[in-house]
Design an enzyme around this catalytic site. Structure first.
Site, PDB file in Angstrom:
ATOM      1  N   HIS A 152       0.531  -1.281   0.264  1.00 56.89           N
ATOM      2  CA  HIS A 152       0.122  -0.417   0.083  1.00 56.89           C
ATOM      3  C   HIS A 152       0.725   0.869  -0.345  1.00 56.89           C
ATOM      4  O   HIS A 152       1.495   1.416   0.776  1.00 56.89           O
ATOM      5  CB  HIS A 152      -1.007  -0.072   0.615  1.00 56.89           C
ATOM      6  CG  HIS A 152      -2.140  -1.091   1.245  1.00 56.89           C
ATOM      7  ND1 HIS A 152      -2.562  -2.089   2.401  1.00 56.89           N
ATOM      8  CD2 HIS A 152      -2.532  -1.647   0.473  1.00 56.89           C
ATOM      9  CE1 HIS A 152      -3.517  -2.706   2.010  1.00 56.89           C
ATOM     10  NE2 HIS A 152      -3.474  -2.747   0.938  1.00 56.89           N
ATOM     11  N   GLU A 184       1.336   3.916   2.231  1.00 56.60           N
ATOM     12  CA  GLU A 184       2.621   3.402   4.202  1.00 56.60           C
ATOM     13  C   GLU A 184       3.056   3.491   4.097  1.00 56.60           C
ATOM     14  O   GLU A 184       4.171   2.583   4.363  1.00 56.60           O
ATOM     15  CB  GLU A 184       1.434   1.692   4.209  1.00 56.60           C
ATOM     16  CG  GLU A 184       0.170   1.686   4.549  1.00 56.60           C
ATOM     17  CD  GLU A 184      -1.105   0.623   4.261  1.00 56.60           C
ATOM     18  OE1 GLU A 184      -1.987  -0.127   4.614  1.00 56.60           O
ATOM     19  OE2 GLU A 184      -0.713  -0.174   4.259  1.00 56.60           O
ATOM     20  N   HIS A 199       2.259  -3.041   7.309  1.00 60.34           N
ATOM     21  CA  HIS A 199       2.309  -1.837   6.522  1.00 60.34           C
ATOM     22  C   HIS A 199       1.671  -0.989   7.909  1.00 60.34           C
ATOM     23  O   HIS A 199       3.087  -0.971   8.616  1.00 60.34           O
ATOM     24  CB  HIS A 199       0.681  -2.291   6.730  1.00 60.34           C
ATOM     25  CG  HIS A 199       0.299  -4.144   5.365  1.00 60.34           C
ATOM     26  ND1 HIS A 199      -0.534  -2.872   4.574  1.00 60.34           N
ATOM     27  CD2 HIS A 199       0.685  -5.150   4.996  1.00 60.34           C
ATOM     28  CE1 HIS A 199      -0.944  -4.463   3.583  1.00 60.34           C
ATOM     29  NE2 HIS A 199       0.266  -5.658   3.828  1.00 60.34           N
ATOM     30  N   GLU A 236       1.390  -4.420  11.501  1.00 59.84           N
ATOM     31  CA  GLU A 236       1.052  -2.668  11.170  1.00 59.84           C
ATOM     32  C   GLU A 236       1.155  -2.687  12.384  1.00 59.84           C
ATOM     33  O   GLU A 236       1.695  -2.145  13.585  1.00 59.84           O
ATOM     34  CB  GLU A 236      -1.045  -3.424  11.797  1.00 59.84           C
ATOM     35  CG  GLU A 236      -1.914  -3.772  11.223  1.00 59.84           C
ATOM     36  CD  GLU A 236      -1.788  -3.570   9.385  1.00 59.84           C
ATOM     37  OE1 GLU A 236      -1.203  -2.349   9.436  1.00 59.84           O
ATOM     38  OE2 GLU A 236      -2.733  -3.990   8.789  1.00 59.84           O
TER      39      GLU A 236
HETATM   40 ZN   LIG Z   1      -2.280  -1.513   4.252  1.00 62.13          ZN
END
Ligand SMILES: [Zn+2]
Length: 1129
Positions: A815, A818, A912, A997
């Site tokens: 992504h 990010e 992420h 994350e």
């Molecule tokens: Zn992500």
């Protein structure tokens, strides 16, 4: 207890008596008075008890009886009504009970009869209000004329019988919660009446004695404007002006908060809805896809259809996380078979063979390649005809005397022709990025020639400029760097030889002094030249070019000022009411290059973002120091706005500028919880502080009045937009500053970082191989790294050990928005190739396969979420298309290959960033936890599961300060079925398959609690992840004696350990005893079975575990220096 008991007794008695309906009045009065006494004391529990015993029904029945008597018996009615109001408030089914008892008419007619008697009337209104809390009952009351009655009571304005008026307004507000009542009220002209009444009260209540009445009227307006007709009538009745003006009078008084908040809420809701001020919400950039693939249907539709947003506009508060978690529960995969099944290969099996080339370490012939020479190395892996062959590509220190990169020079074509710049059109073009990537000495000459034509046009302003040495520290104004980076601006001045020499000297001088670890402006510029972007970037953003060095300390989260959001919303409304100072001038527009071409109006900021990861689409100067900004949608898409990165210049200092990013999409943001954006000042950088810092005040995030119709958005439903607003005081006048959502990390940053890592590694120890996994759609190489330790020697045993190391597969930045994940990956990579003894050990344990950027095109073109195909690549893992999602297709192919040769990775982790949550945490996959969470019956005999997936997060919780185990989740959601984590877990059978994350904001626990994370903390997380892997290895796998011995040896070097502990803070507990001492005590422990009591727990561990585990324990213990936490593992 006793009183409760009595209450029950009385209630039963009363029920009995009431049912006789012929009882004598005194008894009933007595009962009512006892009940009143009982219920007016204590908590709501008594009332609930009465309700549960049928109290409401009994009272309603009594009311019917009392009302029937002629003349009405007020002695009974008043206490009855009081009790009903009290009980009804707590009885959720009161409305229904009223309907059942057919009591609506009774109450209404009672009220009508008592219009002239205020005490009685007030009592009736109280009951009316509770009745109306049920929408159906409310609607029925409305049909029967309740609102007309109430309006008679509340108008015209009068301070007489305030108590009755208050009760009537309360009842009216309750009635208006029903849509049909609201519609009726609007049609009868009550909305205008309410506004006038509110104005009267506002005007006359000078000493603020009737706040509750004013707020009550506002609540009526709030409910009535929930319907479209209400909002339209409100606007037509000048409602915006009236409320806005009244709020201005209230702002200075703190106890008027309830009024201000409600009025602001109404203003916000009724603000006329608009479409975003762009021609189309689709991205300014489009990319023709291979084949006939279409990203999103290209239907613009007729603008102006706002009915898609529905009648009702309910404003949810921004912190309703419960809703989210409930939705998550419904999303859980509960089909055991689906959870356990392994899908078939998504491609022909023979296709996997080609990935053998990406695992050269397995067939490496070390006899030939033994400790390869650099020349040999540069020949292999570079056959893809990439422009990235380092031996040709990277400028050596000697070849670079003068950086030919330009950060951000305004081009003539881009900004429109300016008569004064005509002469410079030709030479200027030579600065643009050419196809060739080889460092070109001609460029240098050309640049110098060009410089020769440029002279410092500000010389008079800054006499010090003739002396090179005077440039450090910087002169007070922007003149010199304008000259350096904007030579075309100096067109009017004749060339002079001094000018030329001076400029190049300054740059050289600066570059010589400039040192940021693992960063090189020259490497960056060289890499950036080769990047293929849709807009064809020619400029570099200064921060990426010059580099970033984290500030010495991290910043606490921003404290939210009282009423900041309210103030900002009112300021927005002011544009409508008092448009006098509204400028409304477009100063930057990606879709219309001619805008902003003329020299900026005095006092107006200049914006720019046509550089890697930049994504500003439009900037509108709203007022003198306020700008509305819009971000570009992802390429081939009409949505995904959150990330931003742009440049701003020509500012004044010490003035707060307000920026509003008006096309955000998420319903909430960490910007409401203390997160700040980041800012980079070029002046600061050149003065020796090259860094992104957290910046911005008065930050908040709220729903605005912009809407997107379903047709224009290409989606099923229309969309709301949100505003992120912040104020910035720039540190210097006429500076060049960059603002971003989070610390930017571009594709070129990553590529040049890899170059530097490769150059700096110890080739005798570190096996490093950089290959290209594939080319992206946009034609950029997606690098794949293989990192492990070189074999100890050529002997067979060592070579075997080399080949048999388990794999760890890491990926990041699928992504593009990010960027935090890239900083974590940076930390991982730097640690992995470092000479840190732990890293050395780790390399001996694993072969790392790393794809540091799964979505280069998205990162380059300033996307938030998607690739050039307009797809979220982390939703393509189930069936990736080789054409549309090459990086996913081949990453999966490589994983398939590893599985096919029995070498599926021990750990898979995809890095992420999480925009809504705090901390760093892992998402993993567990069948059992998913089924439990979903409330399914789990037959543990059938479903067996290795709980090994929990070990790594537990270890990280101990060793990484930013990591929080409690934030982790191991649930498998249906909506995530096509993510890397779930597919690798299911299809490759990788038990430890994770998404990591990282927050953009801060931590809620531990060392970094309340601090906004910086790049340092993110990088540290990356290195701690490595440490976690090592501990996992030592804990869970049979380790060789040598390895353990090495670990022990490592610890023996006490001084070095202490040093390292400080450097990478293995596990910082101040004043803990020396590491080796604990180990030694543990050793003593084994040899001596008779231990004192305090050591009993330790003994338990020792006795209940096989010696090999104990050895692991020892090592971890020593490593983590934390006995207690170890025992709770
Ligand atoms: Zn992500």
């Amino acid at each position: 207890m006793l009183t409760n008991f009595i209450a029950v007794q009385h209630l039963h008695e009363e029920n009995f008596k009431l049912s006789q309906s012929s009882c004598d009045k005194d008894v009933i009065l007595n009962i009512l008075s006892v009940l009143t006494d009982l219920l007016s004391l204590g908590t709501g529990r008594r009332i609930h008890y009465v309700v549960s015993k049928g109290g409401s029904e009994a009272l309603l029945q009594a009311l019917a009886t009392a009302a029937r008597t002629e003349p009405p018996d007020h002695g009974t009615l008043l206490p009855l009504l009081r009790l009903l109001a009290r009980v009804g408030q707590r009885d959720r089914k009161f409305g229904l009970k009223v309907q059942k008892a057919e009591a609506t008419d009774i109450i209404l007619s009672l009220a009508r009869r008592h219009l002239g008697h205020h005490l009685h009337l007030t009592h009736c209104l109280w009951v009316l209000r509770v009745c109306a809390s049920n929408v159906t009952t409310g609607a029925m009351l409305g049909i029967n004329g309740a609102m007309e009655l109430l309006f008679k009571v509340i108008t015209p304005y009068s301070k007489r019988h305030v108590r009755t008026v208050r009760a009537a307004i309360g009842a009216l507000a309750a009635l208006l919660k029903s849509k049909s009542n609201s519609r009726r009220a609007v049609n009868r002209g009550y909305l205008g009446e309410l506004l006038r009444l509110y104005q009267d009260w506002h005007r006359n209540d000078v000493s603020n004695n009737y706040i509750y009445i004013r707020r009550g009227l506002l609540l009526c307006l709030k409910y009535i404007t929930n319907i479209q007709l209400g909002r339209e009538t409100f606007l037509g009745s000048r409602g915006m002006e009236i409320l806005f003006t009244s709020v201005q009078d209230c702002l200075s008084c703190k106890n008027l908060d309830p009024i201000i908040t409600t009025a602001t809420h109404i203003l916000r809701k009724c603000y006329p809805k608009e479409h975003l001020p762009v021609v189309t919400v689709r991205s300014s950039y489009s990319f023709p896809l291979p084949g006939n693939a279409n990203a999103e249907p290209l239907c613009e539709g007729s603008e102006g259809d706002s009915e898609s947003e529905g009648e009702e506009e309910t404003e949810k508060d921004w912190d309703n996380e419960d809703v989210e978690s409930k939705e998550e529960d419904c999303d859980l995969e509960t089909d055991v078979n689906k959870l356990r099944s392994r899908p078939v290969l998504d491609r022909p099996e023979q296709e996997l063979e080609k990935y053998e080339a990406l695992c050269a370490e397995l067939s490496q012939n070390f006899q030939e390649l033994e400790f390869e020479s650099e020349e040999k190395k540069s020949l292999e892996d570079r056959t893809e005809n990439l422009p990235s062959a380092p031996s040709h590509f990277i400028p050596s220190a000697t070849s670079v005397k003068y950086p030919n990169c330009r950060w951000r020079n305004q081009s003539v074509t881009e900004m429109g022709p300016d008569p004064g710049e005509q002469d410079f059109k030709v030479p200027f073009q030579s600065w643009r990025k050419k196809e060739e990537c080889i460092w070109d000495k001609n460029d240098e000459k050309r640049d110098i020639a060009e410089e020769a034509q440029n002279k410092d046009f500000c010389e008079e302003e800054d006499p010090s400029r003739s002396h090179v040495s005077a440039f450090c520290p910087l002169p007070k104004d922007a003149a010199w760097y304008k000259k350096m980076f904007y030579p075309h601006c100096e067109a009017s001045i004749n060339a002079s030889p001094e000018g030329r020499l001076e400029s190049s000297d300054i740059v050289r001088n600066l570059l010589e002094k400039h040192h940021i670890p693992f960063h090189s402006p020259c490497f960056y510029a060289a890499r950036a030249k080769c990047v293929k972007s849709i807009p064809g970037y020619r400029e570099l953003a200064f921060p990426d070019f010059w580099g970033h060095q984290p500030p010495p300390s991290s910043k606490p989260v921003l404290e939210r000022k009282h009423g900041v959001q309210r103030d900002r919303v009112l300021d927005d409304v002011r544009r409508l009411i008092q448009p006098g100072d509204v400028i409304g001038r477009t100063v930057f527009d990606l879709d219309d290059p001619s805008s902003g071409s003329s020299p900026a109006a005095p006092g107006c900021l200049t914006f720019f973002s046509k550089f890697e990861s930049g994504n500003l689409r439009k900037a509108i100067q709203v007022r003198e120091f306020e700008y509305d900004l819009m971000m570009n949608a992802d390429v081939n898409s009409s949505q995904h706005h959150q990330w931003f990165y742009f440049e701003v210049r020509d500012m004044k200092s010490a003035v707060p500028y307000r920026f509003n990013i008006i096309n955000c999409e998420k319903f909430n943001s960490q910007f409401n919880y203390g997160m700040q954006l980041v800012m980079y000042s070029v002046r600061e950088a050149l003065q020796g502080r090259p860094r992104w810092i957290r910046a911005g005040q008065d930050i908040c995030y709220y729903k605005n009045h912009y809407r997107c119709s379903a047709a224009a958005g290409g989606g099923v439903r229309g969309r709301f937009y949100y505003t992120l607003t912040f104020s910035i005081k720039f540190p210097h006048k006429d500076d060049v500053c960059y603002l971003a959502y989070h610390y930017p990390y571009t594709y070129s940053t990553m590529m040049s970082h890899l170059d530097i890592l490769e150059q700096n590694r110890n080739p005798k120890k570190v096996y490093w191989r950089q290959q290209t996994l594939c080319q992206t759609l946009g034609g950029n190489p997606c690098p794949l790294l293989t990192i492990t330790a070189m074999p100890e020697s050529e002997n067979r045993h060592d070579l075997e050990q080399f080949c048999s190391r388990p794999y760890v597969f890491l990926t990041a930045r699928v992504h593009p928005g990010e960027s935090n994940s890239s900083w974590v990956m940076k930390g991982t990579l730097e640690f992995l190739v470092s000479s840190d003894p732990i890293a050395e050990l780790l390399r001996k344990c694993f072969i790392f396969k790393i794809v540091p950027m799964l979505n280069p095109d998205g990162v380059i073109n300033g996307n938030l979420r998607c690739s050039l195909s307009g797809d979220d690549l982390n939703r393509q893992w189930l069936t990736p298309s080789s054409q549309l999602h090459p990086t996913i297709y081949h990453a999966k192919g490589l994983l398939y290959y590893l599985r096919s040769i029995g070498r599926a990775p021990l750990v898979f982790c995809d890095y992420h960033g999480h925009s809504q949550k705090k901390n760093v945490f892992l998402y993993g996959c567990s069948i059992k936890e998913t089924l439990w969470q979903a409330g399914c019956m789990v037959d543990t005999a059938v479903v067996t599961e290795d709980v090994g997936y929990r070990t790594l997060p537990k270890i990280l919780d101990k060793v990484a300060p930013a990591f929080v185990m409690n934030s982790c989740s191991f649930l498998v959601e249906k909506s995530r079925a096509s993510t890397a984590r779930v597919v690798v877990w299911k299809e490759m059978g990788v038990l430890r398959s994770y998404t990591m994350e990282s927050t953009y904001c801060s931590c809620s626990h531990g060392l970094y609690r309340g601090l906004q994370l910086g790049t340092q903390e993110l990088e540290e997380m990356g290195s701690k992840f490595c440490l976690g892997l090592l501990i996992l290895h030592l804990k869970s796998l049979p380790c060789s004696k040598e390895l353990m011995a090495q670990a022990a040896l490592l610890l023996d070097l006490e001084e070095e350990i202490t040093d390292r502990a400080q450097r990478i803070s293995v596990f910082l507990i101040p004043d803990c005893p020396p590491t080796w001492e604990i180990c030694w005590q543990w050793q003593k422990l084994i040899s001596c079975p008779h231990l004192c009591c305090s050591c009993a727990t330790l003994r338990q561990v020792v006795c209940s575990h096989p010696p090999s585990i104990f050895q692991d324990c020892l090592w971890i213990l020593a490593l983590t220096r934390d006995l207690k936490s170890f025992l709770s593992f």
